[in-house]
Design an enzyme around this catalytic site. Sequence first.
Site, mmCIF file in Angstrom:
data_model
loop_
_atom_site.group_PDB
_atom_site.id
_atom_site.type_symbol
_atom_site.label_atom_id
_atom_site.label_comp_id
_atom_site.label_asym_id
_atom_site.label_seq_id
_atom_site.Cartn_x
_atom_site.Cartn_y
_atom_site.Cartn_z
ATOM 1 N N CYS A 2 0.929 -1.150 -0.096
ATOM 2 C CA CYS A 2 0.047 0.023 -0.039
ATOM 3 C C CYS A 2 0.828 1.349 0.030
ATOM 4 O O CYS A 2 2.125 1.174 0.340
ATOM 5 C CB CYS A 2 -0.947 0.167 1.225
ATOM 6 N N ARG A 27 1.599 1.739 -5.974
ATOM 7 C CA ARG A 27 1.965 0.633 -5.009
ATOM 8 C C ARG A 27 0.442 0.069 -4.451
ATOM 9 O O ARG A 27 0.492 -0.800 -3.633
ATOM 10 C CB ARG A 27 2.296 1.536 -3.884
ATOM 11 N N TRP A 73 -3.465 -1.890 -1.461
ATOM 12 C CA TRP A 73 -3.739 -2.990 -2.299
ATOM 13 C C TRP A 73 -4.284 -3.966 -1.149
ATOM 14 O O TRP A 73 -3.706 -4.270 -0.202
ATOM 15 C CB TRP A 73 -2.152 -3.397 -2.538
ATOM 16 N N ASN A 99 0.667 -0.125 6.137
ATOM 17 C CA ASN A 99 1.131 -1.057 5.060
ATOM 18 C C ASN A 99 1.694 -2.177 5.554
ATOM 19 O O ASN A 99 2.592 -2.074 6.427
ATOM 20 C CB ASN A 99 2.138 -0.323 4.235
ATOM 21 N N GLY A 100 1.455 -3.465 5.243
ATOM 22 C CA GLY A 100 1.728 -4.802 5.938
ATOM 23 C C GLY A 100 0.723 -5.504 6.217
ATOM 24 O O GLY A 100 -0.674 -5.316 5.929
ATOM 25 N N GLU A 484 10.098 -13.856 -19.365
ATOM 26 C CA GLU A 484 9.935 -12.571 -19.215
ATOM 27 C C GLU A 484 8.861 -11.729 -20.138
ATOM 28 O O GLU A 484 7.925 -11.259 -19.784
ATOM 29 C CB GLU A 484 11.139 -11.463 -18.962
ATOM 30 N N LYS A 488 5.251 -10.316 -18.984
ATOM 31 C CA LYS A 488 4.758 -8.937 -19.290
ATOM 32 C C LYS A 488 3.448 -9.024 -19.944
ATOM 33 O O LYS A 488 2.582 -8.134 -19.640
ATOM 34 C CB LYS A 488 5.671 -8.383 -20.396
ATOM 35 N N GLU A 491 0.803 -9.878 -17.530
ATOM 36 C CA GLU A 491 0.657 -8.813 -16.389
ATOM 37 C C GLU A 491 -0.165 -7.567 -16.850
ATOM 38 O O GLU A 491 -1.067 -7.196 -16.086
ATOM 39 C CB GLU A 491 2.052 -8.082 -16.005
ATOM 40 N N HIS A 507 7.359 -31.750 -25.548
ATOM 41 C CA HIS A 507 7.224 -32.430 -24.406
ATOM 42 C C HIS A 507 5.939 -31.993 -23.706
ATOM 43 O O HIS A 507 5.759 -32.248 -22.530
ATOM 44 C CB HIS A 507 8.279 -32.512 -23.415
ATOM 45 N N LYS A 606 3.214 -2.454 -7.213
ATOM 46 C CA LYS A 606 4.833 -2.490 -7.548
ATOM 47 C C LYS A 606 5.561 -2.915 -6.667
ATOM 48 O O LYS A 606 6.490 -3.983 -7.117
ATOM 49 C CB LYS A 606 5.208 -1.003 -7.639
#
Length: 611
Positions: A2, A27, A73, A99-100, A484, A488, A491, A507, A606
């Site tokens: 947050c 955030r 968040w 935050n946490g 990666e 992307k 996301e 496979h 983030k």
Amino acid sequence: MCGIVAYIGNKEAYPILINGLKRLEYRGYDSAGIALFNGKTNIFKRKGKVSDLEDFIADKDITGKIGIGHTRWATHGEPNNENAHPHSSQEGKFVVIHNGIIENYSRLKRRLISRGYKFKSETDTEVLANLIEYIYIKGKVSAEIAVRLALSKVVGAYGLVIICKDEPDKLIAARKGSPLVIGIGEGEYYVASDATPIIEYTKSVIYLNNDNVAIIRKDELTLKTVMNDMLEPEIQELTMDIGEIEKNGYEHFMLKEIFEQPRSITDTFRGRIALDHSEIRLGGLLDVMPKLEQAKRIIIIACGTSWHAGLVGEYLIEEFARIPVEVEYGSEFRYRHPIIYKDDIVIAISQSGETADTLAAINLAKEAGATVIGVCNVVGSSIPRETHAGVYTHAGPEIGVASTKAFTAQVTVITMIAAQLGYKRGTLSKSEYRNIIKELVDVPQKITKTLKSNNLFHKIAELYKDKTNFIYLGRGYLFPVALEGALKLKEISYIHAEGYPAAEMKHGPIALIDQNMPVVVIATKDESYEKIVSNIQEVKARKGIVIAVVTEGDTIIKGMADHVLEVPESHKAIAPLLTVIPLQLLSYHIAVMRGCNVDQPRNLAKSVTVE
């Protein structure tokens, strides 16, 4: 995860808070709220973006020179108005932003309920607000003592800012696990989760350490531990510029940050590579280099995109320095009883420097006696302070939630570490060492050239924006790039995508390939080139669509693939830095065309500061 912002001083707090929340929205953006004190405490909060909060507040009383703000968040409780921060205690004595995660909140909540407390939200933060109030009223102690006593009973992580209605001349800030920074002005103080809301007001800051409690008046700051030990604040100067956290004409931060990569990579190796390109000097590793040279094993710990950078690092270090490397998810490492030796080197990679799982893994490695090195982007964050040595990436602030320039900066640092280590160990010859340095120095201009093909990437994105599945394939150094690239796309566009080693396609994943399945193949020229050409033929034989990232001038794959995205020729070990650029832009354009919020993708934040 947050965002926290707070102000105490002689100015009206509201403009500072609302601007700070906009800076911090990357955030968390499930809900937002502020509390302002002007003789009474006014709390305004709303589900949704900061703009929704602004609309709600438009006709309200927003006066007050003390205030706190929060963008959320969600962890405990769904995103709604009731669960949004700030949270007030039952009797209204305390207002808290957090935050946490408070891990033992259920037990604390049951005890408070048995003492007559009722709860309006599903959050752990409201439990903390009521716990502080209970101690304050029952113990007849000051707000500061109530906060410190409450925190001594808490298990978990927190970054907190607290207002007490009975002591309205102060803010109380506390930190354990979740970052907090205090900005120092003239007769005023600012508090935030990171420096982005502070930089336009002051460059003098104090980073709180774990178990720090700050008692902040407009003209005085006192720093203590939770156990009441006095501390001397360490004032540092911010090096970032306000322009770094503005869009500067770009439609999105993500696009700006993609186009900043020639500069961010240059900033990452500037001053660390000799002007004649003869050697690499990493001052942050000077004290641990003898241990690095003698290492029998290196463990790389990271999460998400940083984990992909770590995979590239595995290939680099094993090839250049001939040291075995293991790459671990921070979230898995600490829970599987890992075997760690005292002569192990652990490299922790994190953009924010606050990733909770990576920090927990660092502490585990330190307890076992290993030497821990940090690779991080944020000066003053937790990982640089918890590790024995390290290297900053100098990517600059990365506001877009989907990491781009931080990834290439991390790979740049790991490339320098691997090359320097290989040369010092005698496993990389002088000519090879200098060639790698030259290749690295040439990367920014090669990326600049690749970025000029942005219109082509846009056109290809337009053809495939409505597809629902993608496969990404790569070999060797390019396998982590495939991972990666797939990440992307997932996301920011919400399209399902998976990355695989190209040889693994047979496979299992080959069963998915048909005329509706785009397959992105990273296929620059190296010793496995003929093998990946065969993989492309296998895809085409099943009517799959092939989008290939190839070396400039390639004619073989160009004659087979449906589309080619060219990058300049490079050493195979440098190729990840170049080949990831088209994949970033392809994902970006697809997401924009699908109407997605590329800077703030749903459900993501983030900095992952909770486990």
